[in-house]
Design a protein around this motif. Structure first.
Motif, PDB file in Angstrom:
ATOM      1  N   GLY A  74      39.052  35.230  17.683  1.00  0.00           N
ATOM      2  CA  GLY A  74      38.187  34.233  17.079  1.00  0.00           C
ATOM      3  C   GLY A  74      38.377  34.247  15.585  1.00  0.00           C
ATOM      4  O   GLY A  74      38.841  35.237  15.009  1.00  0.00           O
ATOM      5  N   PRO A  75      38.035  33.154  14.930  1.00  0.00           N
ATOM      6  CA  PRO A  75      38.318  33.060  13.504  1.00  0.00           C
ATOM      7  C   PRO A  75      37.496  33.985  12.647  1.00  0.00           C
ATOM      8  O   PRO A  75      37.952  34.427  11.604  1.00  0.00           O
ATOM      9  N   LEU A  98      45.378  45.964  32.414  1.00  0.00           N
ATOM     10  CA  LEU A  98      44.895  46.827  31.344  1.00  0.00           C
ATOM     11  C   LEU A  98      45.958  47.002  30.264  1.00  0.00           C
ATOM     12  O   LEU A  98      45.681  46.824  29.066  1.00  0.00           O
ATOM     13  N   ARG A  99      47.176  47.351  30.652  1.00  0.00           N
ATOM     14  CA  ARG A  99      48.236  47.573  29.666  1.00  0.00           C
ATOM     15  C   ARG A  99      48.528  46.288  28.885  1.00  0.00           C
ATOM     16  O   ARG A  99      48.753  46.323  27.668  1.00  0.00           O
ATOM     17  N   GLN A 100      48.504  45.178  29.592  1.00  0.00           N
ATOM     18  CA  GLN A 100      48.714  43.883  28.931  1.00  0.00           C
ATOM     19  C   GLN A 100      47.626  43.625  27.894  1.00  0.00           C
ATOM     20  O   GLN A 100      47.899  43.164  26.775  1.00  0.00           O
ATOM     21  N   ALA A 101      46.384  43.919  28.235  1.00  0.00           N
ATOM     22  CA  ALA A 101      45.267  43.700  27.316  1.00  0.00           C
ATOM     23  C   ALA A 101      45.344  44.634  26.109  1.00  0.00           C
ATOM     24  O   ALA A 101      45.002  44.238  24.985  1.00  0.00           O
ATOM     25  N   ILE A 102      45.785  45.868  26.323  1.00  0.00           N
ATOM     26  CA  ILE A 102      45.935  46.817  25.212  1.00  0.00           C
ATOM     27  C   ILE A 102      46.958  46.280  24.211  1.00  0.00           C
ATOM     28  O   ILE A 102      46.731  46.279  22.991  1.00  0.00           O
ATOM     29  N   ARG A 103      48.087  45.816  24.711  1.00  0.00           N
ATOM     30  CA  ARG A 103      49.132  45.303  23.813  1.00  0.00           C
ATOM     31  C   ARG A 103      48.645  44.063  23.062  1.00  0.00           C
ATOM     32  O   ARG A 103      48.927  43.889  21.867  1.00  0.00           O
ATOM     33  N   ARG A 142      48.170  43.473  18.918  1.00  0.00           N
ATOM     34  CA  ARG A 142      48.738  42.344  18.165  1.00  0.00           C
ATOM     35  C   ARG A 142      47.654  41.616  17.377  1.00  0.00           C
ATOM     36  O   ARG A 142      47.864  41.208  16.228  1.00  0.00           O
ATOM     37  N   GLU A 143      46.487  41.437  17.991  1.00  0.00           N
ATOM     38  CA  GLU A 143      45.431  40.646  17.371  1.00  0.00           C
ATOM     39  C   GLU A 143      44.611  41.444  16.361  1.00  0.00           C
ATOM     40  O   GLU A 143      44.030  40.863  15.435  1.00  0.00           O
ATOM     41  N   ARG A 144      44.545  42.757  16.554  1.00  0.00           N
ATOM     42  CA  ARG A 144      43.776  43.603  15.629  1.00  0.00           C
ATOM     43  C   ARG A 144      44.615  44.818  15.237  1.00  0.00           C
ATOM     44  O   ARG A 144      44.362  45.938  15.687  1.00  0.00           O
ATOM     45  N   GLU A 160      50.489  51.723  21.248  1.00  0.00           N
ATOM     46  CA  GLU A 160      49.319  50.962  20.796  1.00  0.00           C
ATOM     47  C   GLU A 160      48.030  51.773  20.852  1.00  0.00           C
ATOM     48  O   GLU A 160      47.020  51.383  20.255  1.00  0.00           O
ATOM     49  N   VAL A 161      48.036  52.894  21.586  1.00  0.00           N
ATOM     50  CA  VAL A 161      46.804  53.633  21.876  1.00  0.00           C
ATOM     51  C   VAL A 161      46.611  54.775  20.886  1.00  0.00           C
ATOM     52  O   VAL A 161      47.521  55.565  20.639  1.00  0.00           O
TER      53      VAL A 161
END
Length: 434
Positions: free
Chosen positions: A13-14, A71-76, A80-82, A106-107
């Motif tokens: 989100g912005p 789960l792994r997809q969401a972690i990656r 990227r986003e944060r 990423e973890v």
């Protein structure tokens, strides 16, 4: 089961919210079961009390390979986003295979199922990168009270934890540990607090809730505990149970169905299969006849009761004839809401070493089961047209009936409304004031 993902706040989100001092918010992303949803609320509270900022906590599920893939997809995606956020992975997937997540670049930290409920895990000095204890040594349940579920009038609370059974397809006992129960006094205190904070419906949750009480003084049954809870919290309007074992429901549950209007006429059954040989190979405790006997007894107590069910398609060695027994059980038992899962191999389980059904066949059988479930749900919803339903308004324009049917309805969030069901579209009933 497939991953059910909920968030305490939007991932993207912005303008993300900030904490005092300029840090971005801490977010809890939940995969899986209702028990995880409860524990995520505990974690969110602990993180808030500790002043933790700019952190994304993934509360994971390990029931299926698909849940872990998501789960792994969401972690990656979160990294990227944060890119500056701290990423913490906890829950059953982290408990069972911590190294897998610790090696993901990423973890930042991996917490086990015991550590995730410890206040010390949420201090600004977050300690060890991997904090995973021996879950089989656990003897206590989470002693944490939550004030409510963010933006919800329904809340899940933990009354039982862990599992002593060893179904051949299931890895979850190794993520949750042995069965242990929450004492009635703690449950009552939790429910009273929730009701005081606007919750109108409570769902009692656990890994194997029908085993409740075996480790407590006097060995109270689940039904006895529910009856006492409703007596001690008279202001609670509605109560439900999460998934129950077909052969472990005690007589008080059926008496509650017959006598207690605040006990909702909706039971979700851990059926898993409708063929006796497959049930034996799963090491389940029931047979097909037990499911039919339960539904018959429940309807005798309350004729309008409805049933959900978990069913696995394509379990190892399942033939087309065996699958047909599962498919026909939907109609014979009168199952209304199906949670269907193609069988997923879990390394370390006996079923993973059995002769496997082709994955394409599993998928096709799951599609047929889902179609049968959708048809059964449509028949049920059609049958409710013209009747009056007690609808809990969960958010503007939407609520759920006592049978858990989705209803489009106007009213104040958190209110209970008696509505006539006048139309059905897109799988949702439409309710109006009678």
């Amino acid at each position: 089961m497939n991953a059910i993902v909920t968030r305490s706040a939007p991932m993207a989100g912005p303008e993300p919210e900030s904490k005092p001092g300029g840090g971005r918010q801490t977010e809890v992303v939940t995969f899986g079961c209702r028990l995880n949803a409860y524990e995520s609320e505990v974690m969110r509270g602990l993180a808030g009390e500790a002043g933790l900022t700019d952190t994304v906590i993934f509360n994971s599920c390990a029931v299926t390979a698909e849940a872990e893939r998501q789960l792994r997809q969401a972690i990656r995606k979160a990294r990227r986003e944060r890119p500056e956020a701290r990423i913490v992975v906890t829950g059953c997937a982290a408990q069972i295979d911590p190294e897998r997540y610790a090696t993901m670049p990423e973890v930042d930290q991996v917490l086990g199922n015991l550590a995730k409920l410890s206040p010390a895990s949420y201090s600004q000095n977050l300690g060890a990168r991997v904090a995973v204890n021996d879950i089989m040594s656990a003897r206590e349940t989470a002693g944490h009270l939550i004030q409510g579920f963010t933006g919800k009038t329904r809340a899940f609370i933990e009354v039982q934890q862990g599992c002593d059974h060893r179904c051949t397809f299931c890895i979850i006992p190794f993520g949750r540990g042995p069965s242990r129960s929450v004492a009635l006094g703690e449950i009552v205190e939790q429910v009273r607090q929730l009701v005081e904070n606007g919750v109108r419906e409570v769902v009692l949750s656990g890994v194997d809730i029908t085993s409740y009480g075996a480790d407590l003084p006097g060995r109270p049954t689940l039904g006895q505990t529910v009856r006492r809870l409703l007596a001690l919290v008279p202001d609670l309007p509605r109560l439900r149970l999460s998934s129950v074992d077909p052969v472990e429901l005690d007589g008080d549950i059926f008496r509650l169905l017959a006598e207690e209007p605040r006990f909702m006429p909706h039971l979700h059954l851990s059926v898993q299969a409708g063929d006796d040989l497959i049930l034996k190979r799963m090491k389940r405790r029931h047979l097909r006849a037990d499911v039919l006997a339960l539904t018959e007894r429940a309807r005798a107590a309350r004729p309008d009761v409805v049933f959900g069910a978990d069913i696995i398609a394509g379990f190892p060695t399942e033939t087309e004839a065996m699958f047909a027994n599962s498919l026909s059980l939907v109609e014979e038992a009168g199952l209304t809401y199906l949670h269907v899962f193609p069988y997923s191999e879990r390394p370390g389980t006996p079923a993973a070493r059995m002769p496997q059904v082709d994955k394409a066949v599993r998928k096709e059988r799951a599609q047929r089961l889902r179609a049968a479930g959708e048809a059964a749900e449509r028949r049920f919803l059609d049958g409710r047209l013209g009747s009056i339903a007690e609808v809990l308004i969960e958010k503007p324009g939407f609520g759920r009936s006592e049978h858990f049917a989705p209803v489009r309805a106007e009213g104040m969030e958190g209110s209970l409304a008696s509505l006539r069901l006048v139309a059905l579209s897109d799988g949702t009933l439409h309710g109006v004031r009678p």
